[in-house]
Design an enzyme around this catalytic site. Structure first.
Site, PDB file in Angstrom:
ATOM      1  N   HIS A  85      -9.233  -0.285   4.613  1.00  0.00           N
ATOM      2  CA  HIS A  85     -10.661  -0.022   4.423  1.00  0.00           C
ATOM      3  C   HIS A  85     -10.847   1.358   3.833  1.00  0.00           C
ATOM      4  O   HIS A  85      -9.988   2.245   3.960  1.00  0.00           O
ATOM      5  CB  HIS A  85     -11.428  -0.155   5.744  1.00  0.00           C
ATOM      6  N   CYS A  86     -11.979   1.536   3.137  1.00  0.00           N
ATOM      7  CA  CYS A  86     -12.356   2.852   2.633  1.00  0.00           C
ATOM      8  C   CYS A  86     -13.630   3.263   3.354  1.00  0.00           C
ATOM      9  O   CYS A  86     -13.844   2.891   4.507  1.00  0.00           O
ATOM     10  CB  CYS A  86     -12.538   2.819   1.118  1.00  0.00           C
ATOM     11  N   MET A  87     -14.486   4.025   2.708  1.00  0.00           N
ATOM     12  CA  MET A  87     -15.694   4.503   3.357  1.00  0.00           C
ATOM     13  C   MET A  87     -16.640   3.377   3.748  1.00  0.00           C
ATOM     14  O   MET A  87     -17.262   3.405   4.805  1.00  0.00           O
ATOM     15  CB  MET A  87     -16.428   5.465   2.426  1.00  0.00           C
ATOM     16  N   ARG A 134     -15.993  -0.288   2.574  1.00  0.00           N
ATOM     17  CA  ARG A 134     -15.525  -1.642   2.262  1.00  0.00           C
ATOM     18  C   ARG A 134     -14.268  -2.020   3.038  1.00  0.00           C
ATOM     19  O   ARG A 134     -13.362  -1.205   3.213  1.00  0.00           O
ATOM     20  CB  ARG A 134     -15.219  -1.772   0.764  1.00  0.00           C
TER      21      ARG A 134
END
Length: 531
Positions: free
Chosen positions: A41-43, A45
């Site tokens: 995961h990123c910020m 998504r």
């Protein structure tokens, strides 16, 4: 066995059950555990590697309340929003692991249909098609390289945000002369990561380019080692940290190539001893006697140019940057800005570019509001806007971009106009001497307020940035309301969908109260002849 909930007061039953329920809803719609190859995961998504994307039930996935949108890229990306994604991801990983333990067969569920509005689904499909076509055009060597650069810095964003907020809090306490005994401790907490960010960049760089991560970190650590102050290069005494993240990036890439050469030519019996030593020796010497100086000059030039541009270009530079940022995102070129932001933060403590670029999101929000009011009978599109607008206000723009403005075409352009005016507003104040910057990268919209920093007082910084958001909202709204639709577009889009007709419109989010009733045909049919 159910996954163990995280410790702490936030890990109550309702908290855990909500995130687990979201994970359980998503998994079958992406083809089950057997179709998942990777989870990250990123910020905002959840990023999934999938064996077969044809198994994804995209319409049903978009219809989930927790899902703000989906983006098809190298990984299949499900937009959940900041905060939520960090909580859902471990639940999703635990669920995948549990299902793989229970059965080795892929879990494929039959395709289902949802009762969402036809128009919203059409726009979503068009947005996905545009995204897929753009992805194909973006698969050039240069843009793939930029994507790899982004992969190096994106994992650092949570630490940048956390330390940036602490730095802002520390500055506030210092200015107000509150809790003076706490200020030195907060300084250490806020500055510790930034003082060693080169090490983390080196580690991630080696990992991304196929080397041993710890060797990349070891070579990059030379840059921040205090002892380099005793070294002369190019007739100058080096300074610890000189070259910053750019130097760390170059040093780690060099270390990867040296390591790969060693793996090929060093005898296997000596590999474990010679390869690490030669990698650190060769790439370290090049870093000390070359890269640190060159990268330091480049970093200084970047900072000087950014300050010169806004000091002299002001509103014009802000107008161009704010207006072009969304097209840059579409072209994948925005990833080149990440090292620039990080370099500015390392030099000045904040990046003056991010608050201006954040105005692109404000224009997008204003445009979405105008679409909402211009299509009073299209409950499907209005529902999409209502669900995506809170995320847009917090800087998560993908649902509005790919679900509304981009498929419609003209509203995307008018949204860029809104971003241009917001950027011009912030740029003008930079030209007048009020440098408004951000201590971290990643957040945008309202979420950027806690990270603001600059050369003025906090109240002035908040006023300038907040004023820019309001200008972006207003300009995006006005431009879209008056120029975002042709007569044909309004005639085709401003009609209720079948689902709206069945529920009377209001229940589906289409507020038809007070709207003009359908006009009768200009020439009514004659009454039938009477006997």
């Amino acid at each position: 066995m159910a996954p163990t909930p995280p410790a702490g007061p936030a890990a109550g039953p309702a908290y855990t059950d909500k995130n687990r329920a979201t994970a359980e809803a998503i998994l079958p719609l992406v083809g089950g555990a057997g179709n998942v190859t990777s989870v990250a995961h990123c910020m905002t998504r959840l990023r999934l590697g999938l064996y077969d994307r044809s198994l994804v039930q995209q319409d049903a996935l978009r219809a989930l309340p927790a899902v703000l949108g989906v983006v098809e890229d190298e990984t299949y990306q499900i937009v959940l929003g900041p905060g939520t994604v960090a909580r859902v991801t471990p639940e999703f990983e635990a669920l995948v692991k549990r299902e793989r333990t229970e059965t080795s067969a892929p879990t494929n569920t039959p395709t289902t249909t949802t009762a969402t509005g036809t128009t919203a689904l059409t726009l979503a499909a068009q947005g996905a098609a545009i995204k897929q076509a753009q992805k194909a055009r973006n698969a050039t060597p240069f843009k793939l390289f930029l994507r790899r650069i982004a992969n190096i810095f994106v994992p650092l964003i949570p630490a940048l945000i956390g330390c940036g907020i602490l730095a802002g809090l520390n500055g506030l306490l210092t200015n107000l002369h509150w809790l003076p005994a706490l200020v030195p401790a907060l300084t250490a907490l806020a500055s510790g990561f930034m003082s060693l960010i080169a090490v983390f960049v080196g580690y991630n760089t080696a990992k991304e380019f196929g080397g041993t991560p710890i060797l990349g970190g070891a070579v990059a650590a030379i840059i921040v080692f205090p002892g380099v102050a005793n070294v002369d290069a190019f007739g100058q005494r080096l300074a610890p940290g000189q070259g910053g993240v750019l130097g760390a990036l170059g040093a780690a890439v060099l270390a990867v190539y040296v390591e790969k050469w060693c793996r090929r030519w060093v005898p296997e019996a000596l590999d474990v001893l010679l390869t690490p030593a030669l990698t650190v020796l060769v790439s370290g010497l090049v870093t000390v006697f070359g890269l640190m100086y060159v990268a330091g000059e480049a970093s200084t030039a970047i900072g000087d140019f950014a300050n010169w541009l806004l000091r002299n270009g002001g509103s014009g530079a802000g107008f161009v940057l704010g207006g072009l940022f969304l097209p840059l995102v579409m072209l994948g070129l925005h990833q080149a800005l990440i090292p620039i932001h990080t370099t500015l933060i390392g030099q000045q403590g904040f990046t003056v570019l991010l608050p201006i670029l954040a105005m692109a999101g404000a224009g997008q929000v204003g445009a979405a509001m105008a679409v909402y009011f211009r299509l009073p009978r299209n409950g499907s599109v209005r529902r999409t806007i209502k669900s995506a607008l809170p995320a847009g206000l917090l800087g998560v723009g993908e649902p509005l971009i790919y679900g509304v403005s981009l498929p419609l075409g003209r509203p995307f352009i008018t949204a860029c106009v809104g971003g241009a005016f917001g950027g011009g507003f912030v740029g003008l104040f930079n030209q007048l001497g009020a440098e408004v910057g951000s201590t971290a990268i990643g957040p945008s919209g309202w979420a950027l307020f806690p990270l603001l920093d600059g050369n003025k007082g906090l109240a002035e910084l908040l006023t300038v940035y907040g004023g820019g958001l309001l200008v972006g909202y207003a300009a995006g709204f006005v431009a879209t309301y008056y120029f975002g639709f042709t007569r044909t577009m309004l005639r085709e889009l401003n009609v209720p969908t079948e689902a709206d007709k069945e529920t009377g419109g209001a229940a589906t989010g289409a507020d038809v109260t007070g709207t003009e009733p359908p006009q009768p045909p200009p020439h009514p049919a004659p009454e039938p002849a009477r006997a």
